[in-house]
Design a protein around this motif. Structure first.
Motif, PDB file in Angstrom:
ATOM      1  N   ARG A  51       0.738  -0.982   0.041  1.00 33.56           N
ATOM      2  CA  ARG A  51       0.053   0.047   0.034  1.00 33.56           C
ATOM      3  C   ARG A  51       0.943   1.205   0.023  1.00 33.56           C
ATOM      4  O   ARG A  51       1.956   1.335   0.813  1.00 33.56           O
ATOM      5  CB  ARG A  51      -0.944  -0.009   1.231  1.00 33.56           C
ATOM      6  CG  ARG A  51      -1.920   1.232   1.073  1.00 33.56           C
ATOM      7  CD  ARG A  51      -2.889   1.165   2.334  1.00 33.56           C
ATOM      8  NE  ARG A  51      -2.014   1.587   3.545  1.00 33.56           N
ATOM      9  CZ  ARG A  51      -2.626   1.315   4.632  1.00 33.56           C
ATOM     10  NH1 ARG A  51      -3.805   0.931   5.084  1.00 33.56           N
ATOM     11  NH2 ARG A  51      -1.862   1.913   5.773  1.00 33.56           N
ATOM     12  N   VAL A  52       0.502   2.218  -1.114  1.00 36.30           N
ATOM     13  CA  VAL A  52       1.284   3.306  -1.040  1.00 36.30           C
ATOM     14  C   VAL A  52       0.647   4.446  -0.777  1.00 36.30           C
ATOM     15  O   VAL A  52       1.402   5.563  -0.714  1.00 36.30           O
ATOM     16  CB  VAL A  52       2.058   3.638  -2.448  1.00 36.30           C
ATOM     17  CG1 VAL A  52       3.206   2.366  -2.556  1.00 36.30           C
ATOM     18  CG2 VAL A  52       0.994   3.607  -3.585  1.00 36.30           C
ATOM     19  N   ALA A  53      -0.595   4.617  -0.769  1.00 34.86           N
ATOM     20  CA  ALA A  53      -1.431   5.715  -0.428  1.00 34.86           C
ATOM     21  C   ALA A  53      -2.865   5.467   0.155  1.00 34.86           C
ATOM     22  O   ALA A  53      -3.251   4.309  -0.505  1.00 34.86           O
ATOM     23  CB  ALA A  53      -1.545   6.667  -1.693  1.00 34.86           C
ATOM     24  N   THR A  54      -3.367   6.224   0.772  1.00 39.41           N
ATOM     25  CA  THR A  54      -4.706   5.754   1.086  1.00 39.41           C
ATOM     26  C   THR A  54      -5.490   7.358   1.497  1.00 39.41           C
ATOM     27  O   THR A  54      -4.901   8.432   1.723  1.00 39.41           O
ATOM     28  CB  THR A  54      -4.690   5.016   2.662  1.00 39.41           C
ATOM     29  OG1 THR A  54      -6.331   4.767   2.848  1.00 39.41           O
ATOM     30  CG2 THR A  54      -4.431   5.987   3.901  1.00 39.41           C
ATOM     31  N   THR A  55      -6.552   7.401   0.944  1.00 39.74           N
ATOM     32  CA  THR A  55      -7.552   8.482   1.275  1.00 39.74           C
ATOM     33  C   THR A  55      -8.558   8.122   1.655  1.00 39.74           C
ATOM     34  O   THR A  55      -8.860   6.957   2.032  1.00 39.74           O
ATOM     35  CB  THR A  55      -7.896   9.190  -0.513  1.00 39.74           C
ATOM     36  OG1 THR A  55      -8.621   8.310  -1.090  1.00 39.74           O
ATOM     37  CG2 THR A  55      -6.611   9.717  -0.921  1.00 39.74           C
ATOM     38  N   ASN A  56      -9.548   9.219   2.066  1.00 40.57           N
ATOM     39  CA  ASN A  56     -10.924   8.517   2.557  1.00 40.57           C
ATOM     40  C   ASN A  56     -11.776   7.568   1.751  1.00 40.57           C
ATOM     41  O   ASN A  56     -12.529   6.976   2.298  1.00 40.57           O
ATOM     42  CB  ASN A  56     -11.999   9.926   2.861  1.00 40.57           C
ATOM     43  CG  ASN A  56     -11.131  10.775   4.121  1.00 40.57           C
ATOM     44  OD1 ASN A  56     -10.758  10.177   4.814  1.00 40.57           O
ATOM     45  ND2 ASN A  56     -11.696  12.055   3.974  1.00 40.57           N
ATOM     46  N   GLU A  57     -11.508   7.480   0.380  1.00 38.46           N
ATOM     47  CA  GLU A  57     -12.394   6.814  -0.449  1.00 38.46           C
ATOM     48  C   GLU A  57     -11.449   5.805  -0.986  1.00 38.46           C
ATOM     49  O   GLU A  57     -12.161   4.733  -1.552  1.00 38.46           O
ATOM     50  CB  GLU A  57     -13.005   7.618  -1.270  1.00 38.46           C
ATOM     51  CG  GLU A  57     -13.779   8.663  -0.657  1.00 38.46           C
ATOM     52  CD  GLU A  57     -14.841   9.420  -1.940  1.00 38.46           C
ATOM     53  OE1 GLU A  57     -14.887   8.926  -3.068  1.00 38.46           O
ATOM     54  OE2 GLU A  57     -15.425  10.247  -1.393  1.00 38.46           O
ATOM     55  N   MET A  58     -10.250   5.723  -1.096  1.00 31.10           N
ATOM     56  CA  MET A  58      -9.504   4.702  -2.056  1.00 31.10           C
ATOM     57  C   MET A  58      -8.242   4.494  -1.390  1.00 31.10           C
ATOM     58  O   MET A  58      -7.395   5.414  -0.820  1.00 31.10           O
ATOM     59  CB  MET A  58      -9.387   5.383  -3.319  1.00 31.10           C
ATOM     60  CG  MET A  58      -8.951   4.522  -4.527  1.00 31.10           C
ATOM     61  SD  MET A  58     -10.176   3.445  -5.148  1.00 31.10           S
ATOM     62  CE  MET A  58     -11.482   4.616  -5.874  1.00 31.10           C
ATOM     63  N   GLU A  59      -7.800   3.152  -1.547  1.00 28.44           N
ATOM     64  CA  GLU A  59      -6.403   2.937  -1.249  1.00 28.44           C
ATOM     65  C   GLU A  59      -5.710   2.457  -2.654  1.00 28.44           C
ATOM     66  O   GLU A  59      -6.177   1.804  -3.442  1.00 28.44           O
ATOM     67  CB  GLU A  59      -6.617   1.391  -0.236  1.00 28.44           C
ATOM     68  CG  GLU A  59      -6.873   1.985   1.114  1.00 28.44           C
ATOM     69  CD  GLU A  59      -6.620   0.699   2.063  1.00 28.44           C
ATOM     70  OE1 GLU A  59      -5.864  -0.233   1.682  1.00 28.44           O
ATOM     71  OE2 GLU A  59      -6.999   1.098   3.183  1.00 28.44           O
ATOM     72  N   THR A  60      -4.363   2.894  -2.553  1.00 27.10           N
ATOM     73  CA  THR A  60      -3.609   2.527  -3.762  1.00 27.10           C
ATOM     74  C   THR A  60      -2.546   1.495  -3.259  1.00 27.10           C
ATOM     75  O   THR A  60      -1.774   1.913  -2.347  1.00 27.10           O
ATOM     76  CB  THR A  60      -2.991   3.804  -4.276  1.00 27.10           C
ATOM     77  OG1 THR A  60      -4.040   4.591  -4.614  1.00 27.10           O
ATOM     78  CG2 THR A  60      -2.290   3.618  -5.653  1.00 27.10           C
TER      79      THR A  60
END
Length: 130
Positions: free
Chosen positions: A71-80
């Protein structure tokens, strides 16, 4: 009272060490395609990605092998999440609302980037916790 305390302590210890693996099984919208992606999220930051095109006419299976997914990024709606091999980078975007749940008919975004191509594909998936 002592037995209740022992039961609660054992229950806490078993729960504290327990974890679940979340599996996503995905396929492209083209029903004639044999392409499949299997994603296993083993922790909150690591997992694996397996891509296959199924069997060819000679019975050989073309696969990506099992790639380490981070996992390299996370927002309120999506994980990358990103996985790499010697020739390509695979980026998977997972809706945060399905992390940690069983769900059917969800869409993930898969991007394949290599020296000679950059392909975005939406995948239809189902996910289960084990």
């Amino acid at each position: 009272m002592k037995s209740l305390l022992k039961v609660l302590t054992l229950s806490f210890l078993m729960t504290a060490n327990a974890f679940a693996v979340q599996h996503f099984t995905c396929f492209p919208p083209d029903i004639n395609s044999n392409d499949r992606a299997v994603i296993a999220l083993k922790t909150q930051t690591e997992g694996t990605l397996f891509l296959t095109s199924g069997l060819d006419d000679w019975g050989n299976q073309e696969t990506s092998g099992v790639l380490l997914l981070n996992r390299v990024a996370t927002t309120n709606e999506m994980e990358t999440w990103v996985a790499n091999n010697s020739i390509a980078t695979f980026t998977v975007k997972i809706p945060k609302k399905v992390i940690g749940t069983n769900a059917d008919n969800i869409e993930l975004q898969l991007n394949l980037k290599s020296n000679n191509s950059n392909v975005d594909q939406d995948l239809t998936c189902y996910t289960r916790m084990y």
